[in-house]
Write a protein that holds these residues in place. Structure first.
Motif, short mmCIF file in Angstrom:
data_model
loop_
_atom_site.label_atom_id
_atom_site.label_comp_id
_atom_site.label_asym_id
_atom_site.label_seq_id
_atom_site.Cartn_x
_atom_site.Cartn_y
_atom_site.Cartn_z
N VAL A 93 0.78 -1.21 0.27
CA VAL A 93 -0.10 0.16 -0.35
C VAL A 93 0.49 1.13 0.42
CG1 VAL A 93 -1.68 1.38 1.46
CG2 VAL A 93 -1.61 -1.45 1.69
N ILE A 94 0.60 2.12 -1.39
CA ILE A 94 1.36 3.56 -0.82
C ILE A 94 0.78 4.60 -0.52
CG2 ILE A 94 2.92 5.03 -2.75
CD1 ILE A 94 4.28 2.31 -2.41
N VAL A 95 1.10 5.15 0.47
CA VAL A 95 0.43 6.40 1.06
C VAL A 95 1.38 8.23 0.80
CG1 VAL A 95 -0.40 7.18 3.34
CG2 VAL A 95 -0.63 5.32 3.11
N GLY A 96 1.21 7.91 -0.15
CA GLY A 96 1.65 9.40 -0.80
C GLY A 96 1.02 10.83 0.47
N HIS A 97 1.75 12.54 0.68
CA HIS A 97 0.63 12.94 0.49
C HIS A 97 1.58 14.06 0.27
CE1 HIS A 97 1.88 16.45 4.60
NE2 HIS A 97 0.61 16.53 3.46
N SER A 98 0.84 15.65 0.04
CA SER A 98 1.87 16.41 -0.46
C SER A 98 2.23 16.20 -1.87
CB SER A 98 1.97 17.24 0.14
OG SER A 98 1.62 18.78 -0.42
N LEU A 99 3.54 16.52 -2.54
CA LEU A 99 4.09 16.16 -2.83
C LEU A 99 4.37 14.50 -2.97
CD1 LEU A 99 6.64 16.34 -5.68
CD2 LEU A 99 8.01 16.45 -3.47
N GLY A 100 4.41 13.63 -1.93
CA GLY A 100 3.98 12.40 -2.21
C GLY A 100 3.51 11.95 -2.81
N GLY A 101 1.75 12.45 -2.59
CA GLY A 101 0.74 11.68 -3.50
C GLY A 101 1.18 12.12 -5.22
N GLU A 102 1.54 12.93 -5.47
CA GLU A 102 1.60 13.29 -6.94
C GLU A 102 2.89 12.10 -6.97
OE1 GLU A 102 2.70 17.26 -9.90
OE2 GLU A 102 3.12 17.70 -7.26
N PRO A 123 -2.91 15.78 -2.28
CA PRO A 123 -1.62 15.37 -2.94
C PRO A 123 -1.96 16.56 -4.08
CG PRO A 123 -4.35 14.03 -3.75
CD PRO A 123 -4.42 14.44 -2.82
N THR A 124 -0.49 16.64 -4.53
CA THR A 124 -0.74 17.79 -5.37
C THR A 124 -0.05 17.58 -7.45
OG1 THR A 124 1.68 17.64 -5.45
CG2 THR A 124 0.89 18.99 -3.39
N GLY A 125 -0.89 18.46 -7.78
CA GLY A 125 -0.40 18.43 -9.35
C GLY A 125 -1.38 18.14 -9.83
N ASP A 197 -8.10 23.21 3.95
CA ASP A 197 -6.62 22.66 3.29
C ASP A 197 -6.46 24.26 2.45
OD1 ASP A 197 -4.14 22.61 1.96
OD2 ASP A 197 -4.13 20.33 1.38
N VAL A 198 -5.11 24.70 2.44
CA VAL A 198 -5.03 26.19 1.46
C VAL A 198 -4.88 26.13 0.90
CG1 VAL A 198 -5.64 27.98 3.91
CG2 VAL A 198 -2.77 26.83 3.63
N VAL A 199 -3.67 24.87 0.73
CA VAL A 199 -2.03 24.43 -0.41
C VAL A 199 -3.36 24.14 -1.19
CG1 VAL A 199 -0.68 23.22 -0.52
CG2 VAL A 199 -0.61 24.61 1.70
N ILE A 200 -3.45 22.91 -1.13
CA ILE A 200 -4.74 22.05 -1.46
C ILE A 200 -6.20 22.40 -2.40
CG2 ILE A 200 -5.49 20.00 -3.04
CD1 ILE A 200 -2.11 20.52 -3.05
N PRO A 223 -5.86 21.21 8.67
CA PRO A 223 -5.51 21.58 7.52
C PRO A 223 -4.87 20.43 6.30
CG PRO A 223 -4.26 21.32 9.50
CD PRO A 223 -5.56 20.54 9.62
N HIS A 224 -3.75 21.03 6.02
CA HIS A 224 -2.64 20.62 4.52
C HIS A 224 -2.66 18.98 5.56
CE1 HIS A 224 -0.98 19.91 0.62
NE2 HIS A 224 -0.38 19.79 1.56
N ALA A 225 -1.90 19.22 6.60
CA ALA A 225 -1.58 18.26 7.26
C ALA A 225 -2.93 17.45 8.60
CB ALA A 225 -0.23 18.40 7.95
#
Length: 251
Positions: A93-102, A123-125, A197-200, A223-225
């Motif tokens: 299982v891959i769990v990606g946060h923010s850039l890690g999601g991209e 996730p970003t992107g 979330d103010v980032v995504i 928020p984002h985290a």
């Protein structure tokens, strides 16, 4: 819980990870500039159900890096794939946060056999990233609403990664095309987003879900985290998603 430290050479670079628990493997891929140790709280909760690997990408945390290398999404996902093979992690299982999601999206689209299920935390992107100054401004704004205990872990990680590497990766995010990888994903996907979330943006999350064939989405207060402040909710959703093969409606 004290983690096991895993260090192995991948693509010529000493690559660091922290390992918690035992059982089905789950890999946490951090956000831009972040480090494995910043995700300890989430890893400890998830380790009651999985063997959790908190991975440090090149130039992040305690992993080595070459100057002006692994500064693009595709190079980061290349290294992640090589590291999964080196660590003998079979379809985790891959769990990606923010850039890690991209990065995880890029991995899932280009190397569908590398993972079993995919969890994306803010996730970003998608649909695209704004200019680097605007990205950094959003991160600075987000810092005001995150827990101080989390920021105390993130700031040393950002310093270690360095502003130049962070800026170069952010610039690649701005031009990186995510849609081709999204439509190629064959793994089931869970997308989770913070309610403030103010980032995504919520529009970005809806766009992402429209591209992925097998997806469910959940909103979590925070928020984002949000995975830090709402760790029990996030853990419960991930466990349910991994152990329940039946699809559920998006929210």
């Amino acid at each position: 819980m004290k983690p096991r430290v895993d260090v192995r050479r991948v693509d010529g670079l000493l690559t660091h990870a922290l390992v918690y628990g035992a059982g089905e493997p789950l890999v946490i891929v951090p956000g831009i500039g972040c480090a494995a140790y910043a995700y300890r709280k989430l890893a400890v909760h998830l380790s009651r159900h999985f063997e959790v690997w908190c991975y440090d990408p090149p130039g992040h945390g305690r992993s080595e890096a070459r100057a002006f290398d692994h500064i693009t999404i595709s190079r980061l996902s290349d290294h992640l794939r090589a590291w999964l093979d080196a660590a003998n992690l079979n379809r985790p299982v891959i769990v990606g946060h923010s850039l890690g999601g991209e990065v995880a999206i890029d991995l899932a689209g280009r190397f569908p056999d590398a993972l079993g299920r995919l969890v994306l935390l803010a996730p970003t992107g998608v649909p695209e990233n704004p200019s680097v100054p605007l990205q950094l401004a959003r991160l600075m704004l987000d810092a005001w609403i995150e827990r101080p205990t989390l920021l105390s872990r993130l700031l040393p990680a950002y310093v270690r990664c360095g502003p130049l590497r962070i800026a170069l990766i952010a610039e690649d995010q701005r031009v990186h095309e995510t849609e081709p990888q999204l439509v190629a994903i064959r793994a089931p996907v869970l997308v989770m987003a913070g309610t403030f979330d103010v980032v995504i943006s919520s529009h970005a999350i809806r766009t992402l879900c429209a591209f992925v064939p097998d997806v469910r989405s959940k909103k979590v207060p925070g928020p984002h985290a949000f995975w830090y402040s709402r760790v029990r909710i996030v853990t419960r959703e991930i466990v349910s998603f991994v152990h329940d093969a039946a699809p559920s409606p998006t929210s």
